[in-house]
Design a protein around this motif. Sequence first.
Motif, PDB file in Angstrom:
ATOM      1  N   GLY A   1       0.804  -1.216   0.000  1.00 36.83           N
ATOM      2  CA  GLY A   1       0.000   0.000   0.000  1.00 36.83           C
ATOM      3  C   GLY A   1       0.835   1.263   0.000  1.00 36.83           C
ATOM      4  N   LEU A   2       2.039   1.169  -0.579  1.00 38.88           N
ATOM      5  CA  LEU A   2       2.977   2.296  -0.549  1.00 38.88           C
ATOM      6  C   LEU A   2       3.329   2.803  -1.943  1.00 38.88           C
ATOM      7  CD1 LEU A   2       5.400   0.776   2.130  1.00 38.88           C
ATOM      8  CD2 LEU A   2       3.730   2.614   2.506  1.00 38.88           C
ATOM      9  N   ALA A   3       2.534   2.446  -2.939  1.00 38.92           N
ATOM     10  CA  ALA A   3       2.868   2.793  -4.324  1.00 38.92           C
ATOM     11  C   ALA A   3       3.018   4.289  -4.529  1.00 38.92           C
ATOM     12  CB  ALA A   3       1.817   2.220  -5.269  1.00 38.92           C
ATOM     13  N   GLU A   4       2.228   5.079  -3.819  1.00 33.50           N
ATOM     14  CA  GLU A   4       2.298   6.530  -4.008  1.00 33.50           C
ATOM     15  C   GLU A   4       3.561   7.138  -3.408  1.00 33.50           C
ATOM     16  OE1 GLU A   4      -1.208   8.369  -2.556  1.00 33.50           O
ATOM     17  OE2 GLU A   4      -2.526   7.445  -4.052  1.00 33.50           O
ATOM     18  N   LEU A   5       4.250   6.378  -2.559  1.00 36.02           N
ATOM     19  CA  LEU A   5       5.453   6.903  -1.908  1.00 36.02           C
ATOM     20  C   LEU A   5       6.745   6.388  -2.532  1.00 36.02           C
ATOM     21  CD1 LEU A   5       4.388   6.663   1.856  1.00 36.02           C
ATOM     22  CD2 LEU A   5       4.569   8.728   0.449  1.00 36.02           C
ATOM     23  N   ILE A   6       6.653   5.451  -3.468  1.00 35.00           N
ATOM     24  CA  ILE A   6       7.853   4.856  -4.063  1.00 35.00           C
ATOM     25  C   ILE A   6       7.822   5.017  -5.580  1.00 35.00           C
ATOM     26  CG2 ILE A   6       9.115   2.698  -4.447  1.00 35.00           C
ATOM     27  CD1 ILE A   6       8.317   1.799  -1.683  1.00 35.00           C
ATOM     28  N   THR A   7       8.902   5.585  -6.115  1.00 31.66           N
ATOM     29  CA  THR A   7       9.081   5.763  -7.555  1.00 31.66           C
ATOM     30  C   THR A   7      10.283   4.954  -8.002  1.00 31.66           C
ATOM     31  OG1 THR A   7       8.208   8.014  -7.428  1.00 31.66           O
ATOM     32  CG2 THR A   7       9.492   7.447  -9.394  1.00 31.66           C
ATOM     33  N   CYS A   8      10.162   4.242  -9.114  1.00 29.85           N
ATOM     34  CA  CYS A   8      11.256   3.418  -9.630  1.00 29.85           C
ATOM     35  C   CYS A   8      11.790   4.014 -10.932  1.00 29.85           C
ATOM     36  CB  CYS A   8      10.785   1.987  -9.874  1.00 29.85           C
ATOM     37  SG  CYS A   8      10.325   1.104  -8.362  1.00 29.85           S
ATOM     38  N   VAL A   9      13.108   4.117 -11.033  1.00 30.89           N
ATOM     39  CA  VAL A   9      13.760   4.682 -12.208  1.00 30.89           C
ATOM     40  C   VAL A   9      14.857   3.724 -12.667  1.00 30.89           C
ATOM     41  CG1 VAL A   9      15.111   6.597 -13.125  1.00 30.89           C
ATOM     42  CG2 VAL A   9      13.315   7.045 -11.430  1.00 30.89           C
ATOM     43  N   GLN A  10      14.818   3.329 -13.934  1.00 28.38           N
ATOM     44  CA  GLN A  10      15.877   2.478 -14.471  1.00 28.38           C
ATOM     45  C   GLN A  10      16.997   3.364 -14.996  1.00 28.38           C
ATOM     46  OE1 GLN A  10      14.701  -0.354 -17.478  1.00 28.38           O
ATOM     47  NE2 GLN A  10      16.767  -1.183 -17.694  1.00 28.38           N
ATOM     48  N   ALA A  11      18.154   3.263 -14.369  1.00 31.94           N
ATOM     49  CA  ALA A  11      19.299   4.097 -14.762  1.00 31.94           C
ATOM     50  C   ALA A  11      20.564   3.539 -14.131  1.00 31.94           C
ATOM     51  CB  ALA A  11      19.089   5.547 -14.322  1.00 31.94           C
ATOM     52  N   ASP A  12      21.697   3.949 -14.683  1.00 31.16           N
ATOM     53  CA  ASP A  12      23.002   3.624 -14.126  1.00 31.16           C
ATOM     54  C   ASP A  12      23.352   4.696 -13.097  1.00 31.16           C
ATOM     55  OD1 ASP A  12      25.755   3.223 -13.626  1.00 31.16           O
ATOM     56  OD2 ASP A  12      26.049   2.378 -15.624  1.00 31.16           O
ATOM     57  N   VAL A  13      23.767   4.276 -11.931  1.00 27.36           N
ATOM     58  CA  VAL A  13      24.099   5.223 -10.869  1.00 27.36           C
ATOM     59  C   VAL A  13      25.192   6.185 -11.315  1.00 27.36           C
ATOM     60  CG1 VAL A  13      25.051   5.424  -8.543  1.00 27.36           C
ATOM     61  CG2 VAL A  13      23.367   3.649  -9.051  1.00 27.36           C
ATOM     62  N   ALA A  14      26.103   5.713 -12.162  1.00 20.51           N
ATOM     63  CA  ALA A  14      27.209   6.555 -12.617  1.00 20.51           C
ATOM     64  C   ALA A  14      26.781   7.565 -13.679  1.00 20.51           C
ATOM     65  CB  ALA A  14      28.337   5.687 -13.166  1.00 20.51           C
ATOM     66  N   ALA A  15      25.548   7.452 -14.171  1.00 23.09           N
ATOM     67  CA  ALA A  15      25.053   8.381 -15.196  1.00 23.09           C
ATOM     68  C   ALA A  15      23.596   8.695 -14.905  1.00 23.09           C
ATOM     69  CB  ALA A  15      25.215   7.768 -16.580  1.00 23.09           C
ATOM     70  N   LEU A  16      23.352   9.334 -13.778  1.00 26.14           N
ATOM     71  CA  LEU A  16      21.982   9.627 -13.362  1.00 26.14           C
ATOM     72  C   LEU A  16      21.340  10.672 -14.278  1.00 26.14           C
ATOM     73  CD1 LEU A  16      22.413   9.899  -9.480  1.00 26.14           C
ATOM     74  CD2 LEU A  16      21.275   8.056 -10.740  1.00 26.14           C
ATOM     75  N   PRO A  17      20.039  10.532 -14.521  1.00 27.88           N
ATOM     76  CA  PRO A  17      19.333  11.583 -15.267  1.00 27.88           C
ATOM     77  C   PRO A  17      19.470  12.917 -14.539  1.00 27.88           C
ATOM     78  CG  PRO A  17      17.953   9.625 -15.007  1.00 27.88           C
ATOM     79  CD  PRO A  17      19.157   9.417 -14.146  1.00 27.88           C
ATOM     80  N   ALA A  18      19.487  14.007 -15.303  1.00 27.23           N
ATOM     81  CA  ALA A  18      19.730  15.328 -14.723  1.00 27.23           C
ATOM     82  C   ALA A  18      18.706  15.691 -13.667  1.00 27.23           C
ATOM     83  CB  ALA A  18      19.743  16.381 -15.834  1.00 27.23           C
ATOM     84  N   ASP A  19      17.444  15.267 -13.873  1.00 28.92           N
ATOM     85  CA  ASP A  19      16.420  15.647 -12.898  1.00 28.92           C
ATOM     86  C   ASP A  19      16.643  14.991 -11.546  1.00 28.92           C
ATOM     87  OD1 ASP A  19      15.811  13.160 -14.049  1.00 28.92           O
ATOM     88  OD2 ASP A  19      13.698  13.347 -13.526  1.00 28.92           O
ATOM     89  N   LEU A  20      17.370  13.864 -11.521  1.00 23.82           N
ATOM     90  CA  LEU A  20      17.719  13.230 -10.247  1.00 23.82           C
ATOM     91  C   LEU A  20      19.037  13.773  -9.702  1.00 23.82           C
ATOM     92  CD1 LEU A  20      16.808   9.465 -10.772  1.00 23.82           C
ATOM     93  CD2 LEU A  20      15.482  11.240  -9.628  1.00 23.82           C
ATOM     94  N   ALA A  21      20.025  13.947 -10.587  1.00 22.82           N
ATOM     95  CA  ALA A  21      21.343  14.388 -10.151  1.00 22.82           C
ATOM     96  C   ALA A  21      21.306  15.768  -9.505  1.00 22.82           C
ATOM     97  CB  ALA A  21      22.304  14.390 -11.330  1.00 22.82           C
ATOM     98  N   GLU A  22      20.300  16.548  -9.833  1.00 22.75           N
ATOM     99  CA  GLU A  22      20.218  17.915  -9.314  1.00 22.75           C
ATOM    100  C   GLU A  22      19.016  18.112  -8.391  1.00 22.75           C
ATOM    101  OE1 GLU A  22      20.023  20.215 -12.860  1.00 22.75           O
ATOM    102  OE2 GLU A  22      21.953  19.478 -13.637  1.00 22.75           O
ATOM    103  N   ALA A  23      18.474  17.012  -7.869  1.00 20.22           N
ATOM    104  CA  ALA A  23      17.182  17.093  -7.182  1.00 20.22           C
ATOM    105  C   ALA A  23      17.262  17.539  -5.728  1.00 20.22           C
ATOM    106  CB  ALA A  23      16.472  15.743  -7.252  1.00 20.22           C
ATOM    107  N   GLY A  24      18.416  17.468  -5.104  1.00 20.90           N
ATOM    108  CA  GLY A  24      18.537  17.908  -3.720  1.00 20.90           C
ATOM    109  C   GLY A  24      17.776  17.042  -2.735  1.00 20.90           C
TER     110      GLY A  24
END
Length: 266
Positions: A91-114
């Motif tokens: 019952g936690l779907a609204e609190l968890i987001t899954c992103v497929q990516a390499d940690v060494a090349a994170l998408p910009a929206d994550l790398a700068e998300a604070g």
Amino acid sequence: MAEAPGKFDAAMTTWQEWQDAPWGRLRYAIAEANLVRHLAELGDGPLRVLDLAGGDGGDAVRLAARGHHVTIVDYAPAMLAAASERASTAGLAELITCVQADVAALPADLAEAGFDVVLCHNLLPYVDDVPGILASALAPLRPGGLFSVMAINRHSATLKLAIREMNPAAALASFGTDRSRTAMFDSALTLHAADEIVPVLRSLDCHDVRHYGIRSFCDYITDDARKYDPAFYAELERLELAATARPPYMHTARLFQLTARKGPRP
């Protein structure tokens, strides 16, 4: 990362069985307890957590159950699918987001998300450039945020060979290597020690570094069957939680967990 995602996907069933075993349950329970020590310092209200190489959500679900918003990054599709299913079941779907990516090349929206919290658990054994991957992992963390890194403790490998496998020759040989292998994921591993990673974190502008041990006793108790007894497991968990920050036990635990705050000391 050196390993193909398919290796991790193919081992899903074995991995989930491991998580349900006493040693898997201890790994997650103790890591959560160590994190909870510091979460209140980050302020009131739900926190934004980034779980790098978060797999099927073992850490994420526990933090989401506390009301925090967790983004899991992993590059193994089956792991992320299992994480989504686990979040829905809890019952936690609204609190968890899954992103497929390499940690060494994170998408910009994550790398700068604070993010308020960044987890880097069980990733270091699979990478060659430890300072580089830690720098990448720290980039999405806001100043003053909490960083948690976990890895297999190299010092435990010798004890495991001598005590569990009763192989003193192999234990002696292990003094000269930092290499190992995981049969579960059919992958080569590089083993580290906490006292090697602490200076790297400090060089990356982290402070208040704390060292915890995970499974200080469990892996050296040879009667695995007894660990499934609920009463014995409860006593073992209490012991492990009491020892997680207590020297010398944290130095020989199977895993080490380091927490730190990002940015110069106030």
